[in-house]
Design an enzyme around this catalytic site. Structure first.
Site, PDB file in Angstrom:
ATOM      1  N   SER A 105      -3.360  23.485  51.559  1.00 34.06           N
ATOM      2  CA  SER A 105      -1.950  23.786  51.763  1.00 34.06           C
ATOM      3  C   SER A 105      -1.176  23.303  50.546  1.00 34.06           C
ATOM      4  CB  SER A 105      -1.464  23.067  53.019  1.00 34.06           C
ATOM      5  OG  SER A 105      -0.067  22.877  52.964  1.00 34.06           O
ATOM      6  N   HIS A 143     -14.122  32.324  79.164  1.00 32.45           N
ATOM      7  CA  HIS A 143     -12.657  32.154  79.190  1.00 32.45           C
ATOM      8  C   HIS A 143     -12.216  31.032  78.252  1.00 32.45           C
ATOM      9  CE1 HIS A 143     -12.656  34.481  83.044  1.00 32.45           C
ATOM     10  NE2 HIS A 143     -13.804  33.842  83.211  1.00 32.45           N
ATOM     11  N   LYS A 160      -4.761  19.277  54.387  1.00 31.24           N
ATOM     12  CA  LYS A 160      -5.233  20.504  55.029  1.00 31.24           C
ATOM     13  C   LYS A 160      -6.434  21.137  54.338  1.00 31.24           C
ATOM     14  CE  LYS A 160      -3.644  22.633  58.074  1.00 31.24           C
ATOM     15  NZ  LYS A 160      -2.490  23.526  58.108  1.00 31.24           N
ATOM     16  N   GLU A 182      -9.925  33.748  58.568  1.00 29.84           N
ATOM     17  CA  GLU A 182      -8.649  34.349  58.977  1.00 29.84           C
ATOM     18  C   GLU A 182      -8.449  35.702  58.291  1.00 29.84           C
ATOM     19  OE1 GLU A 182      -5.364  31.093  59.291  1.00 29.84           O
ATOM     20  OE2 GLU A 182      -6.893  30.410  57.887  1.00 29.84           O
TER      21      GLU A 182
END
Ligand code: ARG
Length: 475
Positions: A285, A164, A291, A298
């Site tokens: 970024s 979980h 970043k 992704e």
């Protein structure tokens, strides 16, 4: 030889030209030209089979074989010719016939004796699927190797295993990595199944009813490296189950890649910091200078939808089609080709990213050392002292509550305090309360005990070495 009014494959009974927009709409050469290599192979074997039954003379056969080789070479070397000559080809089958006629004159028209594009396209696509399976399997073996190397390189490093997405029990990082290898091993089995389902030769099925020239189907199948011939001519031109099986296998792979991607995206977040993203597989970024984003994972996760979409698309195309060839079946190819290309890329990028990833052993270990993860060990300890598990669970719950009240870690509770909750706690309890002890008790086959994980690594390594020695590839 009778005159033909144009070079279409079916113009004879038509009086008027097709509508230009519809004509462009119905053509498939722009995408089915990818099948050209298979089409030429099938054509060559078909020509030999025609000679065996006396439709072609020996001399005609050798002219035809030379022409087919020439067309094949030219199509590979001369893209401008392929584009120009293919511009008015309806599909890959028409393309070869046009090129043959250009080379040989009317002799070129003999090749299509007794056969149909319906069986040809099914045969070409089966060959494509069988080849594609090999390519994707090679990719998966490389991915398995990359995961294996990480499992070997990080052997002994503990992490907090989760259910979980909540910290649950300590496991070895290598155990986690090997879990992913099991999924990809299953994908290889599924790919194998797709290849077996494609491995039947439709040639000789005609448009739907079979062949009236007593063509030698076994001979054709054998020379095209098929294991079997299809059993029913009508089914042979209708069937695209092999394409569904292949897309299903691809969907399985990307679902597993997506899960791997999700794990890495989470692990790369500042909250976890379990992995250090490799620069080579990350991007920054345009706004925030600090970043480093896990874009490779992704995108792998994101592209999964396309493959699932291709499977659902073909299922939808096939649903409700009457038995036999229907032109709808032309829609089987584009999404299948695109899915294959995408998955090959996704696997290659995942393999590179896995290999380049560094694990933050310090962070992993400190998360694994959270005393809360040892609560189950405490319950197991009490079971060894003869207490029924449900009661033991309850006792440990009380221990945790007591520690919470005192605002200390439960492993810091003195033996006296523990004994007050249950007299079963004894001096040996402290020894069972550490990560190493928790790991070492999981000796059951498939468990995370270091000796099991080492054995699992050795098994996978042996499998990959065996594969590499068979194919001559590097493991
Ligand atoms: N291009 C077609 C396909 O991809 C094959 C041609 C069959 N056409 C026909 N009119 N029977 O399925």
């Amino acid at each position: 030889m009778t005159e033909r009014k144009d070079d279409r494959l079916w113009g004879g009974r038509f009086e008027r030209e097709p509508n230009a927009q519809f004509d462009a709409f119905q053509r498939s050469f722009t995408f089915d030209r990818r099948l050209l290599v298979y089409e030429i192979a099938v054509d060559s074997v078909w020509a030999i089979a025609l000679e065996k039954i006396g439709i072609l003379t020996g001399a005609e056969l050798s002219q035809m074989m030379d022409a087919l080789v020439k067309i094949s070479k030219r199509a590979q070397a001369d893209t401008a010719w392929l584009e120009k000559f293919g511009a008015d080809a309806e599909d890959v089958h028409h393309f070869v016939e046009k090129a043959l006629v250009e080379e040989l004159g009317p002799l070129g028209w003999k090749l299509h004796t007794g056969r149909s594009r319906n069986e040809l396209v099914a045969t070409d696509l089966r060959l494509f699927v069988m080849d594609s399976v090999l390519e994707i399997k090679r990719g998966l073996y490389a991915l398995l190797s990359a995961l294996l190397e990480q499992a070997k390189g990080n052997i002994g490093a503990p992490m907090a295993g989760m259910t979980h997405l909540q910290h649950a029990q300590p496991i070895l990082l290598s155990h986690f990595l090997l879990a992913h290898t099991e999924a990809f091993k299953r994908d290889i089995t599924r790919l194998q199944h797709a290849s077996e389902s494609a491995d039947e030769c439709p040639m000789g099925s005609g448009a739907l009813a079979g062949n009236s020239f007593a063509i030698d189907r076994q001979f054709i199948a054998h020379y095209l490296c098929f294991s079997r011939i299809t059993a029913n001519s009508l089914d042979a031109v209708s069937d695209r189950d092999f394409a569904l099986d292949y897309l299903f296998a691809l969907t399985g792979i990307v679902t597993h890649l997506s899960r791997l991607a999700e794990d890495f995206v989470i692990f790369a977040s500042q909250e976890f910091s379990y992995v250090i993203l490799p620069d080579e597989y990350s991007t920054g970024s345009s706004l925030m200078p600090q970043k480093k984003n896990p874009d490779c994972w992704e995108l792998i996760r994101g592209k999964t939808g396309r493959i699932t979409g291709a499977l659902l698309g073909l299922l939808t195309t096939l649903k409700g089609l009457p038995t036999s060839y229907q032109r709808d079946l032309q829609e089987d190819k584009e999404a299948l080709f695109a899915a294959h290309d995408q998955v090959a890329d996704m696997i290659a990028v995942a393999t590179g990213a896995v290999a380049a990833t560094k694990f933050n052993a310090q962070r992993l270990k400190s998360a694994a050392s959270n005393p809360a993860l040892l609560a189950t060990e405490a319950a197991d300890y009490l079971v060894h002292k003869g207490i029924p598990f449900r009661q033991a669970h309850d006792i440990v719950g009380k221990v945790l509550r007591e520690a919470e009240k005192q605002n200390i870690s439960w492993t810091a509770l003195p033996l006296d305090a523990l004994k007050k909750i249950s007299p079963a706690f004894a001096a040996d309890f402290a020894q069972s309360l550490n990560v190493e002890a928790a790991l070492s008790t999981k000796k059951v086959p498939g468990g995370t005990a270091p000796e099991n994980v080492r054995a699992a690594i050795a098994d996978l390594e042996a499998r990959l070495n065996k594969k590499a020695s068979k194919t001559g590839a590097k493991p």
